[in-house]
Design a protein around this motif. Structure first.
Motif, mmCIF file in Angstrom:
data_model
loop_
_atom_site.group_PDB
_atom_site.id
_atom_site.type_symbol
_atom_site.label_atom_id
_atom_site.label_comp_id
_atom_site.label_asym_id
_atom_site.label_seq_id
_atom_site.Cartn_x
_atom_site.Cartn_y
_atom_site.Cartn_z
ATOM 1 N N PRO A 137 3.903 24.469 58.398
ATOM 2 C CA PRO A 137 5.218 24.826 58.944
ATOM 3 C C PRO A 137 5.633 23.890 60.076
ATOM 4 C CG PRO A 137 3.747 26.725 58.927
ATOM 5 C CD PRO A 137 2.942 25.544 58.535
ATOM 6 N N LYS A 138 6.872 23.450 60.000
ATOM 7 C CA LYS A 138 7.435 22.586 61.032
ATOM 8 C C LYS A 138 8.859 23.033 61.319
ATOM 9 C CE LYS A 138 4.762 18.567 59.739
ATOM 10 N NZ LYS A 138 4.748 17.150 59.438
ATOM 11 N N SER A 139 9.319 22.739 62.525
ATOM 12 C CA SER A 139 10.701 23.044 62.880
ATOM 13 C C SER A 139 11.204 21.989 63.847
ATOM 14 C CB SER A 139 10.805 24.437 63.511
ATOM 15 O OG SER A 139 10.029 24.503 64.694
ATOM 16 N N LEU A 140 12.511 21.859 63.892
ATOM 17 C CA LEU A 140 13.145 20.860 64.731
ATOM 18 C C LEU A 140 14.483 21.400 65.209
ATOM 19 C CD1 LEU A 140 13.219 17.890 65.753
ATOM 20 C CD2 LEU A 140 14.341 17.322 63.606
ATOM 21 N N ILE A 141 14.682 21.419 66.510
ATOM 22 C CA ILE A 141 15.976 21.816 67.071
ATOM 23 C C ILE A 141 16.903 20.613 66.975
ATOM 24 C CG2 ILE A 141 17.204 22.495 69.171
ATOM 25 C CD1 ILE A 141 14.654 24.030 69.992
ATOM 26 N N THR A 142 18.077 20.825 66.390
ATOM 27 C CA THR A 142 19.042 19.734 66.223
ATOM 28 C C THR A 142 20.228 19.847 67.183
ATOM 29 O OG1 THR A 142 20.168 20.943 64.462
ATOM 30 C CG2 THR A 142 18.426 19.401 63.806
ATOM 31 N N ALA A 143 20.459 21.017 67.765
ATOM 32 C CA ALA A 143 21.538 21.204 68.744
ATOM 33 C C ALA A 143 21.152 22.361 69.660
ATOM 34 C CB ALA A 143 22.859 21.511 68.036
ATOM 35 N N PRO A 144 21.405 22.230 70.937
ATOM 36 C CA PRO A 144 22.086 21.129 71.618
ATOM 37 C C PRO A 144 21.211 19.879 71.658
ATOM 38 C CG PRO A 144 21.259 22.700 73.230
ATOM 39 C CD PRO A 144 20.983 23.278 71.877
ATOM 40 N N ALA A 145 21.836 18.760 71.974
ATOM 41 C CA ALA A 145 21.134 17.483 72.006
ATOM 42 C C ALA A 145 20.116 17.454 73.143
ATOM 43 C CB ALA A 145 22.134 16.348 72.171
ATOM 44 N N ASP A 146 19.038 16.723 72.921
ATOM 45 C CA ASP A 146 18.006 16.562 73.938
ATOM 46 C C ASP A 146 18.618 15.991 75.213
ATOM 47 O OD1 ASP A 146 15.532 16.497 75.146
ATOM 48 O OD2 ASP A 146 14.862 14.703 74.094
ATOM 49 N N GLY A 147 18.330 16.618 76.348
ATOM 50 C CA GLY A 147 18.838 16.152 77.630
ATOM 51 C C GLY A 147 20.268 16.556 77.924
ATOM 52 N N ALA A 148 20.873 17.382 77.085
ATOM 53 C CA ALA A 148 22.267 17.793 77.282
ATOM 54 C C ALA A 148 22.440 18.553 78.584
ATOM 55 C CB ALA A 148 22.729 18.661 76.117
ATOM 56 N N THR A 149 23.609 18.416 79.176
ATOM 57 C CA THR A 149 24.000 19.230 80.324
ATOM 58 C C THR A 149 25.078 20.174 79.837
ATOM 59 O OG1 THR A 149 23.474 17.465 81.876
ATOM 60 C CG2 THR A 149 24.931 19.217 82.663
ATOM 61 N N LEU A 150 24.825 21.471 79.982
ATOM 62 C CA LEU A 150 25.715 22.492 79.446
ATOM 63 C C LEU A 150 26.253 23.352 80.573
ATOM 64 C CD1 LEU A 150 23.230 23.594 76.643
ATOM 65 C CD2 LEU A 150 25.103 21.949 76.424
ATOM 66 N N SER A 151 27.227 24.163 80.260
ATOM 67 C CA SER A 151 27.780 25.110 81.217
ATOM 68 C C SER A 151 27.217 26.492 80.929
ATOM 69 C CB SER A 151 29.304 25.139 81.099
ATOM 70 O OG SER A 151 29.820 26.189 81.892
ATOM 71 N N ALA A 152 26.840 27.198 81.985
ATOM 72 C CA ALA A 152 26.339 28.560 81.807
ATOM 73 C C ALA A 152 27.487 29.550 81.674
ATOM 74 C CB ALA A 152 25.437 28.951 82.966
ATOM 75 N N ASP A 153 28.731 29.050 81.705
ATOM 76 C CA ASP A 153 29.890 29.924 81.585
ATOM 77 C C ASP A 153 30.191 30.312 80.147
ATOM 78 O OD1 ASP A 153 30.221 29.759 84.328
ATOM 79 O OD2 ASP A 153 31.606 28.063 84.194
ATOM 80 N N GLU A 154 29.509 29.694 79.197
ATOM 81 C CA GLU A 154 29.789 29.993 77.793
ATOM 82 C C GLU A 154 28.495 30.017 76.985
ATOM 83 O OE1 GLU A 154 31.172 25.716 76.173
ATOM 84 O OE2 GLU A 154 32.486 26.626 77.661
ATOM 85 N N ALA A 155 28.544 30.727 75.875
ATOM 86 C CA ALA A 155 27.385 30.828 74.999
ATOM 87 C C ALA A 155 27.099 29.471 74.350
ATOM 88 C CB ALA A 155 27.619 31.874 73.915
ATOM 89 N N VAL A 156 25.826 29.221 74.106
ATOM 90 C CA VAL A 156 25.375 27.980 73.487
ATOM 91 C C VAL A 156 24.780 28.313 72.132
ATOM 92 C CG1 VAL A 156 23.734 26.064 73.671
ATOM 93 C CG2 VAL A 156 24.925 26.896 75.713
ATOM 94 N N GLU A 157 25.113 27.523 71.133
ATOM 95 C CA GLU A 157 24.560 27.699 69.798
ATOM 96 C C GLU A 157 23.333 26.792 69.678
ATOM 97 O OE1 GLU A 157 25.106 29.417 65.866
ATOM 98 O OE2 GLU A 157 26.196 29.755 67.705
ATOM 99 N N ILE A 158 22.159 27.391 69.485
ATOM 100 C CA ILE A 158 20.947 26.621 69.213
ATOM 101 C C ILE A 158 20.806 26.566 67.701
ATOM 102 C CG2 ILE A 158 18.445 26.475 69.477
ATOM 103 C CD1 ILE A 158 18.740 28.183 72.024
ATOM 104 N N GLU A 159 20.668 25.355 67.159
ATOM 105 C CA GLU A 159 20.567 25.183 65.709
ATOM 106 C C GLU A 159 19.395 24.268 65.387
ATOM 107 O OE1 GLU A 159 24.433 23.459 65.032
ATOM 108 O OE2 GLU A 159 25.187 25.390 64.334
ATOM 109 N N GLY A 160 18.901 24.386 64.164
ATOM 110 C CA GLY A 160 17.827 23.505 63.753
ATOM 111 C C GLY A 160 17.448 23.682 62.305
ATOM 112 N N LEU A 161 16.359 23.011 61.944
ATOM 113 C CA LEU A 161 15.839 23.034 60.586
ATOM 114 C C LEU A 161 14.355 23.347 60.625
ATOM 115 C CD1 LEU A 161 17.530 19.728 59.436
ATOM 116 C CD2 LEU A 161 18.194 22.026 58.717
#
Length: 149
Positions: free
Chosen positions: A16-40
């Motif tokens: 079994p393997k997995s990889l997060i594809t979003a958000p991008a590595d090193g991204a700076t995000l705002s805590a004012d909104e929800a973030v979608e974590i996606e991957g394969l």
């Protein structure tokens, strides 16, 4: 190979393997909104049964939502989760589990010729790193209301 020698199945099986594809590595995000974590995720002959996500570097884990059923053996599986981050630095991790219950380990073990299977959440070390499926950290920086002006 002698009958009493270990097969070293982990060197031959797709684990079994997995990889997060979003958000991008090193991204700076705002805590004012929800973030979608996606991957394969994928697991070779045995389909992925679940994917867990951690937003605190592996301290706690929650189940991700799996996308459509895999199209068959060896097919990738999409996963996603909504995350409401707090200010600060976060380390995102994903780990997959296949239908046989094999879980993606945290790390590769130190060299030990006696270790032929995943033990203590570590993958057996080998010279070329063949089959290594330890999950990889993805760092994401989060900020709240900082004005760059």
């Amino acid at each position: 190979m002698a009958a009493d020698e270990p097969r070293h199945a982990y060197f031959f099986d797709q684990l079994p393997k997995s990889l997060i594809t979003a958000p991008a590595d090193g991204a700076t995000l705002s805590a004012d909104e929800a973030v979608e974590i996606e991957g394969l995720a994928w697991a070779g002959e045995n389909p992925v049964e679940s994917v867990e996500l951690s937003t605190d570097g592996g301290g706690t884990w929650v189940d991700a939502d799996l996308g459509e059923q895999a199209l068959g053996r060896y097919a990738w599986r999409r996963f996603r989760a909504e995350w409401n981050p707090e200010a600060g630095k976060h380390r995102l991790l994903a780990r997959a589990t296949d239908t046989t219950g094999r879980i993606q380990p945290t790390r590769v073990a130190e060299p030990d010729p006696e270790q032929t299977e995943i033990e203590d959440d570590s993958y057996p070390w080998n010279t070329q790193g063949y089959g290594n499926n330890a999950h990889r950290p993805l760092g994401v920086s989060i900020h709240v209301g900082l004005d760059d002006a």
